[in-house]
Design a protein around this motif. Structure first.
Motif, PDB file in Angstrom:
ATOM      1  N   GLN A  76       0.819  -1.209   0.000  1.00 36.16           N
ATOM      2  CA  GLN A  76       0.000   0.000   0.000  1.00 36.16           C
ATOM      3  C   GLN A  76       0.856   1.264   0.000  1.00 36.16           C
ATOM      4  O   GLN A  76       0.477   2.274  -0.602  1.00 36.16           O
ATOM      5  CB  GLN A  76      -0.934  -0.002   1.201  1.00 36.16           C
ATOM      6  N   ASP A 350      -8.785  -2.161   7.583  1.00 36.43           N
ATOM      7  CA  ASP A 350      -9.939  -2.889   7.067  1.00 36.43           C
ATOM      8  C   ASP A 350     -10.630  -2.159   5.923  1.00 36.43           C
ATOM      9  O   ASP A 350     -11.099  -2.799   4.980  1.00 36.43           O
ATOM     10  CB  ASP A 350     -10.943  -3.165   8.198  1.00 36.43           C
ATOM     11  N   PRO A 353      -8.577  -3.017   2.511  1.00 37.74           N
ATOM     12  CA  PRO A 353      -8.970  -4.244   1.817  1.00 37.74           C
ATOM     13  C   PRO A 353     -10.370  -4.174   1.221  1.00 37.74           C
ATOM     14  O   PRO A 353     -10.618  -4.693   0.135  1.00 37.74           O
ATOM     15  CB  PRO A 353      -8.888  -5.315   2.916  1.00 37.74           C
ATOM     16  N   ARG A 354     -11.287  -3.511   1.946  1.00 38.83           N
ATOM     17  CA  ARG A 354     -12.656  -3.461   1.425  1.00 38.83           C
ATOM     18  C   ARG A 354     -12.734  -2.628   0.156  1.00 38.83           C
ATOM     19  O   ARG A 354     -13.470  -2.961  -0.786  1.00 38.83           O
ATOM     20  CB  ARG A 354     -13.606  -2.887   2.486  1.00 38.83           C
ATOM     21  N   ASN A 357     -11.553  -4.822  -2.469  1.00 38.38           N
ATOM     22  CA  ASN A 357     -12.543  -5.865  -2.739  1.00 38.38           C
ATOM     23  C   ASN A 357     -13.666  -5.375  -3.644  1.00 38.38           C
ATOM     24  O   ASN A 357     -14.082  -6.087  -4.567  1.00 38.38           O
ATOM     25  CB  ASN A 357     -13.146  -6.377  -1.424  1.00 38.38           C
ATOM     26  N   ASP A 374     -10.346 -11.148  -1.257  1.00 38.04           N
ATOM     27  CA  ASP A 374      -9.538 -11.804  -0.233  1.00 38.04           C
ATOM     28  C   ASP A 374     -10.279 -11.787   1.096  1.00 38.04           C
ATOM     29  O   ASP A 374     -11.403 -11.289   1.198  1.00 38.04           O
ATOM     30  CB  ASP A 374      -8.189 -11.094  -0.105  1.00 38.04           C
ATOM     31  N   GLY A 376     -10.114  -9.990   3.526  1.00 32.27           N
ATOM     32  CA  GLY A 376     -10.653  -8.664   3.807  1.00 32.27           C
ATOM     33  C   GLY A 376     -10.313  -8.084   5.158  1.00 32.27           C
ATOM     34  O   GLY A 376     -10.762  -6.999   5.503  1.00 32.27           O
ATOM     35  N   THR A 377      -9.515  -8.768   5.952  1.00 29.26           N
ATOM     36  CA  THR A 377      -9.055  -8.209   7.216  1.00 29.26           C
ATOM     37  C   THR A 377      -7.649  -8.729   7.487  1.00 29.26           C
ATOM     38  O   THR A 377      -7.360  -9.913   7.263  1.00 29.26           O
ATOM     39  CB  THR A 377      -9.999  -8.571   8.382  1.00 29.26           C
ATOM     40  N   ALA A 378      -6.785  -7.838   7.928  1.00 26.96           N
ATOM     41  CA  ALA A 378      -5.443  -8.275   8.305  1.00 26.96           C
ATOM     42  C   ALA A 378      -5.442  -8.967   9.651  1.00 26.96           C
ATOM     43  O   ALA A 378      -4.500  -9.661  10.014  1.00 26.96           O
ATOM     44  CB  ALA A 378      -4.498  -7.071   8.346  1.00 26.96           C
ATOM     45  N   TRP A 407      -6.178 -15.198   0.020  1.00 29.22           N
ATOM     46  CA  TRP A 407      -6.581 -14.400  -1.130  1.00 29.22           C
ATOM     47  C   TRP A 407      -7.663 -15.167  -1.890  1.00 29.22           C
ATOM     48  O   TRP A 407      -7.808 -16.380  -1.747  1.00 29.22           O
ATOM     49  CB  TRP A 407      -5.393 -14.113  -2.034  1.00 29.22           C
ATOM     50  N   THR A 421      -3.528  -9.602   3.738  1.00 28.53           N
ATOM     51  CA  THR A 421      -4.294  -8.999   2.654  1.00 28.53           C
ATOM     52  C   THR A 421      -3.384  -8.228   1.691  1.00 28.53           C
ATOM     53  O   THR A 421      -2.315  -7.750   2.072  1.00 28.53           O
ATOM     54  CB  THR A 421      -5.338  -8.031   3.219  1.00 28.53           C
ATOM     55  N   ILE A 423      -3.290  -5.239   0.558  1.00 30.62           N
ATOM     56  CA  ILE A 423      -2.833  -3.873   0.848  1.00 30.62           C
ATOM     57  C   ILE A 423      -1.485  -3.887   1.555  1.00 30.62           C
ATOM     58  O   ILE A 423      -0.695  -2.953   1.424  1.00 30.62           O
ATOM     59  CB  ILE A 423      -3.841  -3.066   1.696  1.00 30.62           C
TER      60      ILE A 423
END
Length: 643
Positions: A76, A350, A353-354, A357, A374, A376-378, A407, A421, A423
């Motif tokens: 990221q 969060d 990732p969203r 997504n 994926d 969607g949360t680290a 993923w 994730t 990012i």
């Protein structure tokens, strides 16, 4: 390492693409040397082990500062770096800078992802003029505030968070600015780690300048700059070719954050992706309001969401400013993707990732060459406390953990398992380092069967992460996808959502099975009346300590443990079309149970072998029930829990 000497390059128009390629990869090699230096000299596990760091070479142009080359640990940072350089230099008089000056900032409205991420900038002079700007970026272990580590759950303004500095001189002529260092070091819990990391961030810039000057002395300034432009233009052209392959149209998708840690309202993340020729517009209009909690972002989705496009249409070329050129991003002011000051935006892990997504889901409508979301949360976990172990009494400490999910499945292969994730694209901490440097024991970190979304190409699997405290420990958790797992694409199934438990008096012999819930107190998740995880019919927070996955400073007593289950990625395509041999291989590898193979894939396995006739009948039955609306692909979740 010594850079490979390029051929003599003149400054006329006869320079070849091969010569420019040599120099542009020379710039990338300078970035690699910088990142290696940073990781090897850092004191904390954040950039030494987790790779939450990036280095960038920006080039001065008529259009502003452009990222010509970089080497990322954390993906990221690479996608937002071009914006950060321009934010910072808009505040700073470049003509007043001197060799060896280093500027520090961690202001989200001037470029940082959040206040825990610090950015250092160093000018590179050639013939008395600043021609390049070197950047090093990393998350710091602590910068004060009520919550160690910077994820200030519950905070509603940035005044409640860590220190926030506008562009500030950290080194002048390579001499530390004592007032700045004193301010930073006297306002955090682990100054020895912060000092070590700041020196590492500065040292890698020194390494980068030395290597860059060597490259310029051999290739010539004009040709190195030409190579930088060539690198940016080549990446832009490759991105445009990929975008042009997508049919023109408007593609819309929506996903959700569970809540903001203050209210229990879900937050929509809405996107419309408009493709026109070789250009694209990503419009987040319709996304939810600026949250009361700290889970929005100030601006960084302007670059970070482009990761989804890069992964889908042009995964092979180096990232630089050319990656961003074909894409415009619209961020509504006062929304979850563009919070206004003084809002808190410390917990960006969060929403990032969203945002990726939803762009993925939108583009999946346009092309078969797509992939599912994926996990969607680290599932970030921050640890801190005062060590009470013999020989360590009274020592302040801090550590990080990243759970690692999966993923999404793609149009041609299963998703990657057991990873952070996109990012971040980071690693979790090296477990042996965690146990040496802090009073923690990572007793489990492994893949869990039946957590991946079913599909023709299944998602990557999630994991279990169990940590024993040897000293009283405060933890902060940032987790989402608790009510629903990562959705599938092209008819694929959803991955498992995330769960958490507190286990008193942890004993590996009795608590080693992650599906045995005896004696474990639920922290968060979807549970049935007996306390079993049930993402379809369960109730969120039933019997659990929290009705959120975003909480801070929970005390874990010495001898107790916490355990997290992190879901997998969504599946891609119809799971009833999955190759039977692939399902069988997953069962033999312990990734899918026999029961889940039948329920999700219609594959009947008896005594380790596929019953071909029974599988044919079962798949036909499930297909007929799906057509009549009586069967849906089951959400991924382990089936045999012990209470």
């Amino acid at each position: 390492m010594t850079l490979t000497t390029p051929p003599d390059i003149s400054t006329d128009d006869t320079t070849t693409d091969v010569q420019l390629d040599i120099l542009r990869y020379g710039l990338i090699e300078v970035g690699r040397e910088m990142l290696d230096s940073l990781m090897r000299s850092a004191f904390s596990p954040v950039c030494r082990d987790i790779l939450d760091c990036t280095v960038v070479i920006h080039m001065r142009t008529d259009e502003g500062w452009e990222a010509a080359a970089l080497w990322e640990g954390c993906m990221q940072h690479a996608f937002v770096a071009p914006h950060i350089a321009n934010f910072v230099m808009d505040d700073w008089d470049v003509d007043q800078m001197q060799p060896g000056d280093v500027i520090f900032t961690n202001d989200p409205w001037r470029g940082s992802l959040h206040q825990a991420d610090v950015n250092l900038f160093r000018p590179v002079f050639v013939d008395g003029r600043v021609e390049f700007l070197l950047q090093s970026t990393s998350h710091l272990v602590d910068l004060g505030g009520p919550i160690p580590g910077g994820f200030s759950n519950g905070a509603q303004t940035h005044f409640e968070e860590q220190l926030k500095l506008p562009p500030t001189m950290l080194y002048a002529n390579d001499i530390p600015v004592r007032s700045t260092f004193n301010f930073l070091l006297e306002n955090n819990r682990v100054p020895h780690l912060v000092l070590g990391d700041l020196r590492a961030l500065h040292g890698c810039l020194v390494v980068g300048e030395r290597q860059l000057q060597e490259l310029i002395s051999r290739g010539g300034l004009d040709q190195v700059r030409a190579a930088g432009r060539y690198a940016i233009d080549a990446t832009e052209a490759s991105m445009r070719r990929g975008i042009a392959a997508i049919p023109d149209g408007d593609y819309t998708a929506e996903d959700f954050l569970d809540e903001d840690g203050v209210t229990d309202e879900q937050i929509p993340v809405h996107v419309t992706v408009r493709v026109r020729g070789d250009s694209m517009e990503i419009d987040f209009s319709g996304s939810g309001r600026q949250p009361l909690g700290n889970c929005g972002t100030a601006w960084c989705e302007a670059g970070r969401c482009i990761e989804a496009v890069k992964l889908m249409v042009d995964p092979s070329t180096p990232v630089n400013s050319g990656t961003l050129r074909p894409i415009d991003v619209l961020l509504p002011a006062g929304s979850v993707v563009q919070v206004l000051p003084p809002s808190s935006c410390s917990s960006h892990a969060d929403i990032g990732p969203r945002a990726i997504n939803v762009v993925t889901q939108a583009l999946s409508q346009a092309t078969e060459e797509s992939f599912a979301p994926d996990t969607g949360t680290a599932l970030y976990v921050g640890f801190s406390g005062i060590d009470s172990r013999p020989g360590h009494e009274g020592t302040p400490w801090g550590a990080y953990g990243l759970g690692g999910g999966g993923w999404g499945g793609t149009w041609k292969e299963d998703g990657v398992s057991f990873c952070v994730t996109p990012i971040g694209n980071c690693r979790t901490s090296v477990q042996e380092h965690v146990e040496i440097e802090s009073p923690l024991v990572v007793v489990q970190h492994e893949i869990v069967a039946d957590t991946a979304g079913a599909g023709e190409f299944r998602g990557g699997l999630g994991s279990v992460y169990s940590i024993l405290a040897e000293s009283d420990t405060l933890i902060t958790v940032v987790a989402d996808r608790l009510r629903r797992g990562a959705p599938g694409a092209k008819g694929g199934g959803a991955g498992a959502p995330a769960y958490g438990w507190y286990i008193p008096d942890f004993d590996l012999a009795h608590h080693g099975d992650p599906l045995n819930l005896h004696g474990a107190e639920p922290l968060f998740g979807m549970f049935d009346e007996q306390g079993r995880p049930d993402p379809v019919h369960g109730e969120f927070g039933r019997g659990a300590r929290y009705r959120t996955g975003k909480f801070s400073n929970m005390l874990v007593k010495a001898g107790d443990a916490i355990r997290f289950l992190i879901g997998g990625g969504g599946g891609w395509g119809d799971p009833l079309q999955r190759d039977v041999d692939r399902v069988t291989a997953d069962v033999r590898s312990g990734l899918v149970t026999v029961e889940h193979a039948r329920l999700a894939y219609g594959v009947v396995i008896v005594d380790g072998a596929v019953d071909v006739d029974a599988t044919t009948l079962e798949r036909a039955r499930l297909a007929a029930e799906r057509a009549s609306g009586t069967w849906e692909i089951p959400v991924a979740i382990p089936h045999t829990w012990t209470i």
